[in-house]
Design a protein around this motif. Structure first.
Motif, PDB file in Angstrom:
ATOM      1  N   UNK A   1       0.810  -1.229   0.000  1.00  0.00           N
ATOM      2  CA  UNK A   1       0.000   0.000   0.000  1.00  0.00           C
ATOM      3  C   UNK A   1       0.834   1.266   0.000  1.00  0.00           C
ATOM      4  N   UNK A   2       1.874   1.332   0.853  1.00  0.00           N
ATOM      5  CA  UNK A   2       2.674   2.552   0.930  1.00  0.00           C
ATOM      6  C   UNK A   2       3.479   2.786  -0.341  1.00  0.00           C
ATOM      7  N   UNK A   3       4.099   1.726  -0.864  1.00  0.00           N
ATOM      8  CA  UNK A   3       4.911   1.918  -2.079  1.00  0.00           C
ATOM      9  C   UNK A   3       4.043   2.311  -3.267  1.00  0.00           C
ATOM     10  N   UNK A   4       2.817   1.773  -3.340  1.00  0.00           N
ATOM     11  CA  UNK A   4       1.934   2.163  -4.442  1.00  0.00           C
ATOM     12  C   UNK A   4       1.460   3.605  -4.279  1.00  0.00           C
ATOM     13  N   UNK A   5       1.255   4.040  -3.038  1.00  0.00           N
ATOM     14  CA  UNK A   5       0.878   5.434  -2.780  1.00  0.00           C
ATOM     15  C   UNK A   5       2.032   6.364  -3.136  1.00  0.00           C
ATOM     16  N   UNK A   6       3.262   5.963  -2.794  1.00  0.00           N
ATOM     17  CA  UNK A   6       4.443   6.758  -3.153  1.00  0.00           C
ATOM     18  C   UNK A   6       4.513   6.945  -4.673  1.00  0.00           C
TER      19      UNK A   6
END
Length: 560
Positions: free
Chosen positions: A484-489
């Motif tokens: 989730x975080x890497x895709x948001x980044x």
């Protein structure tokens, strides 16, 4: 003007010859008998002596604290003191296990009035004193040694006669060779021996021999030598309670009392917080809590030290200093960064150990044992460091900041403290933290809603799609990554031009039960700039992590 050669004016005190002294090798293993003299010695030193209400309130405090011997008045000195003693007795205000003590000089009319004031008391201590030192014999009373002895003996004889005639009271007799600290020690002993010859004490009915440091004239070890010499040379040691009454002229009253107990004394007279003539009497609160910190029950209860302070301040109309041992407003407070860091680590260690032993740097006593909270243990000003700031946020907000975030935020607080030159309150620190990490107020980037797909079975890739408000305008952003975080980044990079590289991520729960929240902390590297931090708080840990990344993005926008 101070003299360049003070020895021309001041003579050093001649110490006792006691080469085989034993007290230095002894340890204190039990508390003394305590006697409060606040209502007499302390009262007579006040600018405005206590009225009846204040005296009664103070007496009640002493009883509740556990004092079994309380010097309440000098009844022959004033009608107010006489009436106070009568009021205690006639009002039934004295517990049966408490002895009230009254002071008198060795004059017949004063002694008779003193004994009359005690009529009907269940337990009473009559305390006679006369000055014995060479200086007072020569300069004040123009009296030789024989006259000094006769004054003590005649007073003792009359007190014995009058108390024997009142057998319903359990009487104890106390004699003080006033100015003992600068009386020839052998002569002080001679006077006391003659007094004992008249009183005829027994082990079952001992006399109290009170040996006051009426004025501190030497170092505390000299007073200890005097006490040990006296105890070793007196007859009928088992028939006497050796009491000390140290004053604080040299600032060593507590040390003198503690060393005197090592030297053989049994009892200590003093005042709460050290009130008394000149620089005061020995401080019984400090001394009792000194015992407590050594694992010895002092026999006095100061579980609510703030109530004790408030009562004594009201009755004496003298404030307790904020740095007063154990009781001052600031004694459990650290402003220094190194102190704060050590204290914080001490509390952290306690949270993970089973041993109840108190070991917290810079805190010799657990504030909770005397009714104080941990809230003000660490306070922040320009001298503080990361540990102090982190402690405040953890205690007030439940936030356990990662070390690198502690360092970063402490610089923000330090700058504000330096600018204002004032202490940073908890409210200041919390508000500054929320502002610094974009937890409050309008921001350049605001996440409206989002969705993250499940991981693709073949590639493990997850897809982010969401709506974000940028400078007041809503736009849709998408991205992909392995979580989730890497895709948001990735979505922030493609849709907003914000490039972040996640360096570290931590999270923890705040609170317990249904009200538990998650706190997430993220550190990100940005191109050509310092690392930025983000903080997110939410009931859902996933949402908290997204908020933390949004916080970091807003920080990056400010940096860029």
């Amino acid at each position: 003007m101070m003299l360049s050669a003070p020895k021309a004016k001041y003579r050093p005190f001649q110490a006792v010859d006691l080469p085989d002294r034993q007290w230095p090798s002894r340890n204190l293993t039990q508390p003394p008998r305590w006697c409060s003299v606040d209502l007499r010695d302390g009262n007579q030193s006040l600018i405005d002596p206590m009225d009846g209400e204040r005296k009664s309130r103070f007496f009640d405090l002493l009883v509740k604290a556990g004092f079994k011997e309380i010097e309440v008045a000098f009844p022959s000195a004033s009608q107010t003191d006489f009436d106070f003693v009568r009021g205690l007795i006639e009002g039934g205000l004295i517990p049966e296990d408490v002895a009230i003590q009254v002071l008198t000089q060795s004059r017949e009319e004063l002694i008779r009035r003193t004994i009359d004031s005690m009529d009907g008391a269940h337990r009473g201590i009559v305390h006679l004193y006369n000055a014995t030192s060479e200086l007072f014999r020569r300069l004040v009373f123009n009296q030789d040694k024989a006259g000094t002895i006769e004054l003590a003996v005649s007073g003792t004889r009359l007190i014995k006669q009058l108390t024997d005639a009142r057998p319903d009271t359990i009487w104890t007799y106390e004699y003080s060779p006033e100015t003992f600290s600068f009386t020839e020690t052998a002569f002080a002993l001679e006077v006391c021996e003659r007094v004992m010859d008249i009183w005829q004490p027994t082990p079952e009915r001992p006399i109290i021999l009170n040996l006051p440091a009426t004025v501190e004239v030497a170092t505390p070890n000299v007073y200890a030598d005097q006490i040990e010499w006296f105890c070793r040379h007196m007859s009928r040691r088992d028939c006497a309670i050796i009491s000390v009454h140290p004053h604080n002229d040299r600032g060593t009253g507590i040390a003198a009392a503690e060393l005197a107990l090592m030297a053989g004394a049994d009892r200590v007279e003093g005042c709460l917080f050290g009130n008394g003539e000149r620089t005061g009497n020995v401080d019984l609160v400090t001394m009792a809590l000194n015992f407590y910190t050594q694992g010895i029950n002092p026999g006095l209860d100061f579980s609510n030290i703030r109530h004790v302070v408030e009562t004594v301040e009201h009755c004496n109309q003298i404030p307790v200093h904020p740095r007063h041992p154990y009781a001052g407003d600031l004694v459990f407070t650290a402003f220094s960064g190194s102190h704060q860091d050590a204290i914080k680590k001490g509390f952290a260690a306690r949270a993970t150990q089973n041993d109840e032993t108190w070991e917290v740097p810079y805190l010799p006593i657990d504030p909770a044992d005397i009714g104080c909270s941990y809230e003000a243990v660490i306070r922040v000003n320009s001298q503080s460091g990361k540990g102090g700031v982190a402690w405040v946020l953890e205690q007030d907000q439940g936030l356990r900041l990662p070390r690198r975030l502690q360092i970063a935020f402490s610089r923000v607080v330090q700058e504000m403290a330096d600018t204002t030159g004032r202490e940073m309150t908890t409210a200041n620190i919390v508000a500054t933290f929320r502002q610094a990490y974009r937890l409050d107020g309008p921001q350049r980037f605001t996440l409206i809603d989002y969705a993250v797909s499940a991981a693709d079975k073949a590639s493990g890739i997850r897809h982010f799609s969401g709506r974000i408000e940028v400078d007041g305008q809503t736009r849709t952003i998408t991205g992909q990554g392995n979580g989730p975080l890497s895709s948001f980044v990735d979505a922030l990079r493609q849709g907003c031009g914000v490039t972040l590289d996640i360096v570290s991520y931590e999270e923890h729960a705040i609170g317990q039960g249904s009200g538990t929240q998650a706190a997430a902390y993220i550190e990100c590297a940005v191109p050509n700039g310092p690392n930025v931090f983000g903080v997110g708080i939410d009931v859902d840990s996933g949402e908290a992590s997204m908020r933390a990344l949004m916080s970091a993005a807003n920080s990056a926008a400010v940096v860029s």
